[in-house]
Enzyme design. Sequence first.
Site, PDB file in Angstrom:
ATOM      1  N   GLY A  75      35.915  33.656  39.891  1.00  0.00           N
ATOM      2  CA  GLY A  75      36.559  33.519  41.192  1.00  0.00           C
ATOM      3  C   GLY A  75      37.504  34.676  41.449  1.00  0.00           C
ATOM      4  N   SER A  76      38.571  34.394  42.207  1.00  0.00           N
ATOM      5  CA  SER A  76      39.391  35.452  42.784  1.00  0.00           C
ATOM      6  C   SER A  76      40.073  36.358  41.776  1.00  0.00           C
ATOM      7  CB  SER A  76      40.472  34.828  43.673  1.00  0.00           C
ATOM      8  OG  SER A  76      39.864  33.930  44.566  1.00  0.00           O
ATOM      9  N   THR A  77      40.192  35.922  40.528  1.00  0.00           N
ATOM     10  CA  THR A  77      40.832  36.797  39.559  1.00  0.00           C
ATOM     11  C   THR A  77      40.091  38.115  39.419  1.00  0.00           C
ATOM     12  OG1 THR A  77      39.659  35.532  37.873  1.00  0.00           O
ATOM     13  CG2 THR A  77      41.981  35.031  38.181  1.00  0.00           C
ATOM     14  N   LEU A  78      38.836  38.127  39.830  1.00  0.00           N
ATOM     15  CA  LEU A  78      38.054  39.363  39.722  1.00  0.00           C
ATOM     16  C   LEU A  78      38.395  40.364  40.821  1.00  0.00           C
ATOM     17  CD1 LEU A  78      36.041  39.886  37.444  1.00  0.00           C
ATOM     18  CD2 LEU A  78      34.171  39.424  39.048  1.00  0.00           C
ATOM     19  N   LYS A  79      39.091  39.870  41.851  1.00  0.00           N
ATOM     20  CA  LYS A  79      39.372  40.749  42.991  1.00  0.00           C
ATOM     21  C   LYS A  79      40.202  41.953  42.591  1.00  0.00           C
ATOM     22  CE  LYS A  79      39.104  37.086  46.437  1.00  0.00           C
ATOM     23  NZ  LYS A  79      39.889  35.975  46.987  1.00  0.00           N
TER      24      LYS A  79
END
Lengths: 680, 391
Positions: free
Chosen positions: A311-315
């Site tokens: 999820g967003s941690t990859l952003k």
Amino acid sequence: MRARKANKPLPASRLPKARTLRLGAAVDGSRVRIVLVAALMGLAWLGLLGRAYWVQVVDGPRLASLASRQHVASEYVSGERGRIYDRAGHLLAMSVEFKSIFARPLEVENPRAAARVLANALSRPYAEVLRRLTERRKFVWIARQVGDKAASVVADASLSGVYLTTEYARQYPDRHLAGQLIGFVGLDQKGLEGVEKAFDGLLAGREASFPVQRDASGRRLYLDEAGREVDIDGGDLHLTIDEHVQFVAEEALQAAVRDNEAKSGTCLVVDVASGEILAWAEYPFFNPNTYRDSSPAQWRSRIAGDAVEPGSTLKAFVVAAALQEGVCDRDSLYYCENGRWRIKGATINDTHKYKWLPVHKVLRYSSNIGAAKIGEGLGVPKYYEYLSNLGFGRRTGLPLPGESRGILREPGEWTDVDLAAASFGQGVGVTALQLARAYLCLANDGVLRPLRLVRSPEVEREPDRAVFRPEVARQVLAMLRDVVMEDGTGTAARIEGLQIGGKTGTAQKAEPTGGYGKKYLASFVGFVPVDRPRFYIQVMVDEPQPSHYGGVVAAPAFKEIAVKSLAYLGELPDVGPLPAAAMEVAGDAENKRIVHKFEVGENAAGSVAASADRDDGRVPDVVGYSLRRAVALFARRGVMPAVRGEGLVVARQSPAPGGSWEKAREQGCVLWLARGDERS
Amino acid sequence: MSTADRPNGAPQGRASLKEAVLSMDLLLLGVTLLLMGIGLMMVLSASGIMAEKFFGDKYHFFHRQILFAVAGTALMATVALAPRKRIYSLKYLLLFGVVFTLLAVLVTPLGLEINGARRWLKLGPFSLQPMEFAKVALVVYLAWFFSRKQELVKSFSVGVVPPFLVTGLMCLLLLLQPDFGGAAVLAMLLFLMCLAGGTRLVYLLLSLCLAGGGAWLLIVQSPYRSRRLLAFMDPFKDALDTGYQLVQSLYALGSGRIWGAGLGMGKQKLFFLPEAHNDFIMAVLGEELGFAGMVLVFAIVGVLLWRCFVITLRQEDLCDRLTAFGMTLILGLGAILNMAVVLGTAPPKGVPMPFLSYGGSHVLCAFLCVGLLLNLSRTAGGRNTAQGRAA
């Protein structure tokens, strides 16, 4: 001499005539007797020669075969399995010696008598023992890991063909602490999971079928055929884990999973500078002491073995890659489609509706659409290259069984939708370890370094690799700071007096039937403090409900771990009132036993960070200290002082400085506070 | 070492020294040195591995044994060439010195306890076993006593009591260590010296009965001794504990067969034979050199004893003869008792093999005995030494 000479005439005068005669007779008489003695000695000597002939030549073959049998199988010993320690030398796994009883049925002279003795000593049915003793095998176990009393009874009985041997049972003094990481060993002392399995070659005691010699001090010596000394004990393993940080992480993780009625959770705490993993927590806990009561699902490590869509941690990485490639800068604006964007038949949603967002706010507010557009600008080959360089799709190389390599498809297979999804962390499978390694790259000025789990023995590691320019890494860190310190998604992780940086993640989980459903993986990753990162803490909670946002579910756990770890190390800053969390360091009666270990540990604090305060093993003088610093000093020795009065500065203390900690623990400590105007 | 104060060399000048040496029993000298050489070789083979283990030096025991051998040879030469009267005049000094060191072992902190027995006196890097010198001192005393009191030896109070008292005192001190074997050896020396010295057979038989009774009491009173004795009677019954040494010794000898495993190739010494370089060195020799090697050692020791008895019988002076006889007994009893233990025909009692076993005290003692015998051999068969040697 003189006295004797004076005596001489007396006997001589008594027997004057006989003297010369007698002397001559004595010399002759003694000759006969001496010849007699010589003859007897000669006979004895010949007899012994005959005996030597008998022993060496006539009886030699039999004795030689007995001797060689004893060379091959005299005593059956196994070495002690090595111990596992945390970074400060606290025992995590140890072996306890047990006696086991085996028999060589062919050598048992009187099976019935032997069976009676054994059945009595072991409280086992006579018939069963007899059956074993009479089996037509060379070797049978009678009983394994018997009590000391039974063992001594059997030893004293010295039954022919029945032998005692030393075996070891594995014990984990801290019960479930780091259970999945440590793993366990089976009854035959073979490591079956975790580092017990990965380092089985190091830890395992070797078996000696050769004889044992005891030196004068009772130490056992194992010599091989050539007489060289062999050490059959296994080697020790020193992990980078810090027992206390581990405990704090497990406690916080347990609370996060329970409070949010989640299925499970994982947490990693890593020392940023060295890449050493300080805590490796997984909930539900697994207690390796009782592994037979647990299921494989409980003992297998998810941190290493499970690939999840993060999820967003990859952003953070799509942003970093775009900055590095010059696709955008910190303030480039992206249109966020008012929260709903359709591309190629797919729809991307944002939690909140945004129109135009600069890059740093895309990260701060965690806009999926913004991230997708940044990824679009970067393009598949470049983004894939960065993800690959960051170690996704590749094992971390930590010495663990069953590590997953994650899922990173070849760039040729990616569609535009895949690229968009991958930009906000979907369609890519990463392990918790991979995510931690990639984030540490941001904190290390863009250099990807291997994680470390083992302090000694030395383990081979991958070389470092520069992925981002230092200024790019710092720029992203600043954006992560805003996530927490400004109006971002991670404000729940704030710790007063500290600059925290982090990123929330709220990943929808793919359904087995395809598509994404109503189950989530909530996560929070971050650095404490973000300006000069010391710790990296990563919390993932699987399927929380009803709330599923990383910023709500996981961020509080992050904060608790950070505060307690810093308090334990005495590194909490001297500002603001003491957070309740720090006061609970020694709380939770259920886990008292584990905490107690830190109380007695002499060097509990010193290993992770050299303490600024000299610790001479006595109660320090904390008058004039800030409450926070005073509490931290006491907490490190396992004493939680009661606080009286109001204010921030200690005015009086009990016990007095210089007292012993044992006394302080018994009597309890009190700190009286005063308004510390000079420190305000 | 109480014999250290040596008289100034007796033979004056080169010519007389040469004459003195040539008048000795050179065959005895030869077999003595040969035996010592074999001993050095076997000590190296038996102790090398253990020495490396415990001292980090393969040659630890070997080097020390060489030192003992050199010191022993020097002692032997001194004693062989010294005027005999000088040596005899030392008898009380010897006797008191030995009793004193035996006491020192028991009551002073210099006493060194190994495996539950205080038998050694710690002197810097070396330790002294007074028991070895007690044998020599006792023999010299008894020889003097019987020769000077010959007319009295058949009477009880003067002829029997003093030697028994002196021996009894020494035995008591040895039993306190405890050293049952040592006491038994002294008792045997006394008995055989009395026999040769002319004590009435009635007394000897009586003392034999007494000694037997005393030994039986001592054995019954100490579970350790009775266990050892029982283990000796059936060593294989308790092969892992009390019968251990005997069984392992027999295994070693049996493994040697006729030609042996080869020098340095023995396995028993590695793990099984405790104190392989000490009392059980003959087991190592038997394993590595086989029955052939044993025959060689038996023959060499046989020649040695034969020469000793020849020297003894050629002494005209009763004191000389009894002294020679006593020295012969020390060597002969040592060899026989040691071989009997190694071959499993006597209970283990800590008797070293003369010249072969490792150890300073007994090597010095053995050289002392041979030195005295060499000294006596100079007058063997009256003045006609050349003829005596040729015979």
